[in-house]
Every structure is written in C-alpha cells, then in structure tokens.
Design an enzyme around this catalytic site. Structure first.
Site, PDB file in Angstrom:
ATOM      1  N   ASP A  95       0.255   7.090  -2.854  1.00  5.17           N
ATOM      2  CA  ASP A  95       0.165   6.102  -3.925  1.00  5.17           C
ATOM      3  C   ASP A  95      -1.251   5.561  -4.066  1.00  5.17           C
ATOM      4  OD1 ASP A  95       0.389   4.867  -1.482  1.00  5.17           O
ATOM      5  OD2 ASP A  95       2.023   3.541  -2.041  1.00  5.17           O
ATOM      6  N   HIS A  97       6.200   0.061   6.624  1.00 10.55           N
ATOM      7  CA  HIS A  97       6.484  -1.363   6.402  1.00 10.55           C
ATOM      8  C   HIS A  97       7.677  -1.859   7.221  1.00 10.55           C
ATOM      9  CE1 HIS A  97       3.590  -1.328   3.215  1.00 10.55           C
ATOM     10  NE2 HIS A  97       4.323  -0.619   2.390  1.00 10.55           N
ATOM     11  N   ASP A 113      -2.430   5.052   2.751  1.00  8.53           N
ATOM     12  CA  ASP A 113      -1.546   4.562   1.695  1.00  8.53           C
ATOM     13  C   ASP A 113      -2.216   3.403   0.942  1.00  8.53           C
ATOM     14  OD1 ASP A 113       0.823   2.817   0.638  1.00  8.53           O
ATOM     15  OD2 ASP A 113       1.827   4.634   1.302  1.00  8.53           O
TER      16      ASP A 113
END
Length: 352
Positions: free
Chosen positions: A289, A164, A202
């Site tokens: 995740d 990110h 992810d």
C-alpha cells in the site's frame, strides 16, 4: 556460531560502505557483497549456500472475508491474492519459484506471542480464526524452508496481514495475529538465530511489531511509513527502551513520497543500523500500500522502488547471514498495483 570480533568488525564496515548509494541507480550486484564469516547458529548445523525462492500459498487464504458492522467490505479482500496469483502465472513466476504449502504448526508459537485472552477471542471466529492461524503457519513455513536450506529466500502470500495485531481480542487494521512478530521469535527459538532484522515498508506503521520487540536487543525493527495515517503510532522519537534502546527505527515520510524519498532513508538510517546490528536473519513485512495509487495510501512509490528495496534487503542478508530472507504480504489494496509490485518483488528475490 558467531563471527569473531575481527570478522564482525570487517563485515559491519563492509555493509556500511557497500550499502551507500541505495538511492542512486548504481546498486552493487549481489556478487559484489562478501562476508568473512556468516552469522547465526542453527540447531541443524552449518548449511551450504542455498538456492531458489520459495512461494508460500494456500487457497484457504481466500476463505477469510472481513465484513464491517454496516455490512460493507473493507479493501482487504480475497481478490488481492487472486490478482497476485494471476500476475505471477502470467510472468511464469509460479513455475520459477518453489511451491511451499503452510505446514508448520502455529498454535504454540501464537500462544507464546499473544495473550491467552486475545487468542481465545480470535479462535471464536468460525472461518477467520483458522485462516489467521494458517497465515502464521505460512510465515513459519517460510522460516523453516530458508533456515533448513530448502530455498535461499521466500515470499509468503498470506492473509490476513499481521503487523497491527496486538492483544485487543479483535481485528486491528485487518490483522489478527502478528505474523512477522511470531516468525521472528520462531527463527530465534527454533533455529538459534540470535539477531533478527525486520524491515516494514508498508504505508502504515507496524505498531504490533514495534510493541513486541520495543525493549528487545535481539530484534532490529525498521518501519518507513506515514505517521499521520492509521494507526498514528509511528513517532520517530520512539527508538526503543532498555536493552533495546536504538533498535526501534521509525521513519516518517510525507504524503506523496517518491522512490528517492524512501531509498534515501535506507541510505542514511537503515544501512548504518544494519551494519552495527549484524543480523542473522532478515524478515520483510512487505506491504504494497506504499505503492502509488493505493486505496489507503498516498505515497508515489513505483515498482522500481520495490525492486531496489528488495535488492538491498537481499544484500543485507547476503553480507550478514548467507542470504536468509523471508518476506510476507501485509497491506496493498489497489488490486493491479499490489499484484505488479509483488511480482517485481519476487522477480528480484529470484535473482540470486
């Protein structure tokens, strides 16, 4: 050192045909894959078939602690790595892998990827700044080890994560520098690999990786995520622009997505793209995740999904680029779940 046109066509056809059936249980073993001519020029020249799986680790990754403005701690905590380490030791994976200390010098490569303002701001962070650089160093060390044939593939147990991290001068989604983005460019510039595939599984969209290579014809980026989740940037309509048109692949999966939901998209979307792209190096942004019961995700993926995705990513690498694959930890906030999925991932990497 590229394959001839005839060899490249054969290889792409073989990858496309052999990759079918990912969503089923009957995956082809690595030995069933073949490649007429391995892609990728290296400054070090041709190498023989490497063996072994590297594990990048450093206790200094535990020093970074993120504190919110209200004094609370978000779930990107040092205990993530502690629990991963415990699981690897319990399964003997620490001894089965090749220990790699982060030794690559990251600064010039970070500065080439991020703006001077962003880098200066992150370096002002007394503890986190150096640890964020060390995370990039770990990713580059993994590239070094695989590119030089020290190991066949590698997992980088680094933090903070990176997919990110744009250029805001601050932490974004627990990220400071674009570990995978810097590593992809490093593989190209330091070793001459022309085309890099980046797979991001992810739960959250890898927006910084997308942004770095959106118009770049030398990087194929695939992200399977929940578009409704942070950072809400993974619109499937965003497919790249200019010479990079078609090489940015965003796949949205609904909350509750299962193993078959994920793997079906590898079948119908990723595998044909890989066959056409013909990569010289494979990088995986390994965010766990997307596993069931994560604190920040709502997918229902099991550890078997991570084994199967890992195996297919390895098959891509085996078919196209002598097995060269480096993965690096991104998200994953259920401590036990992340440790179990990571161990499944590394056990599969060791299969070659």
């Amino acid at each position: 050192m590229r394959a001839t046109s005839e060899f490249a066509t054969t290889r792409r056809r073989f990858v496309r045909e052999a990759a079918l059936g990912v969503a089923g249980l009957g995956l082809l073993p690595a030995s069933a894959w073949s490649c007429s001519s391995q892609g990728g020029a290296s400054q070090g020249g041709a190498r023989g078939r490497a063996t072994g799986t590297g594990l990048v680790w450093d206790d200094r990754y535990l020093d970074h602690v993120l504190i919110r403005a209200d004094g609370g701690r978000p779930p990107e905590i040092p205990e993530r790595l502690v629990r991963i380490r415990e699981e690897l030791v319990a399964r003997g994976l620490d001894e089965a892998t090749v220990a790699l200390a982060p030794e690559a010098e990251p600064r010039l490569h970070i500065e080439a990827h991020h703006t001077p303002e962003h880098v200066a701001s992150i370096r002002e962070l007394e503890v986190t700044g150096p640890v964020a650089e060390l995370a990039v160093s770990g990713a580059l060390t993994g590239i070094d080890a695989v590119a030089t044939g020290q190991v066949l593939n590698a997992f980088c147990a680094v933090r903070p994560p990176g997919h990110h991290a744009n250029n805001t001068g601050a932490e974004e989604g627990f990220c400071y520098y674009s570990n995978a983005g810097v590593a992809a460019r490093y593989a190209q510039q330091a070793y001459g690999f022309e085309r890099v595939l980046v797979i991001d599984w992810d739960y959250h969209h890898g927006n910084a990786t997308q942004n770095a290579f959106y118009d770049d014809p030398t990087v194929l980026f695939f992200s399977a995520h929940d578009w409704a989740a942070y950072p809400q940037t993974g619109d499937p309509a965003l497919t790249g622009e200019g010479e990079g048109s078609g090489l940015n692949i965003n796949v949205h999966l609904d909350c509750g997505a299962t193993d078959d939901d994920m793997l079906r998209r590898w079948d119908d979307t990723l595998s044909p793209a890989v066959a056409a792209f013909d990569p010289d190096f494979v990088i995986v942004s390994a965010g766990f995740d997307s596993r069931m019961d994560d604190l920040l995700g709502c997918f229902a993926l099991t550890d078997d999904a991570f084994r199967r995705m890992t195996r297919v990513a390895m098959d891509y690498a085996d078919a196209c680029c002598e097995g060269r694959l480096v993965s690096m930890l991104e998200g994953g906030y259920n401590l036990d779940g992340t440790a179990l999925a990571t161990a499944a991932h590394i056990e599969t990497l060791l299969e070659d």
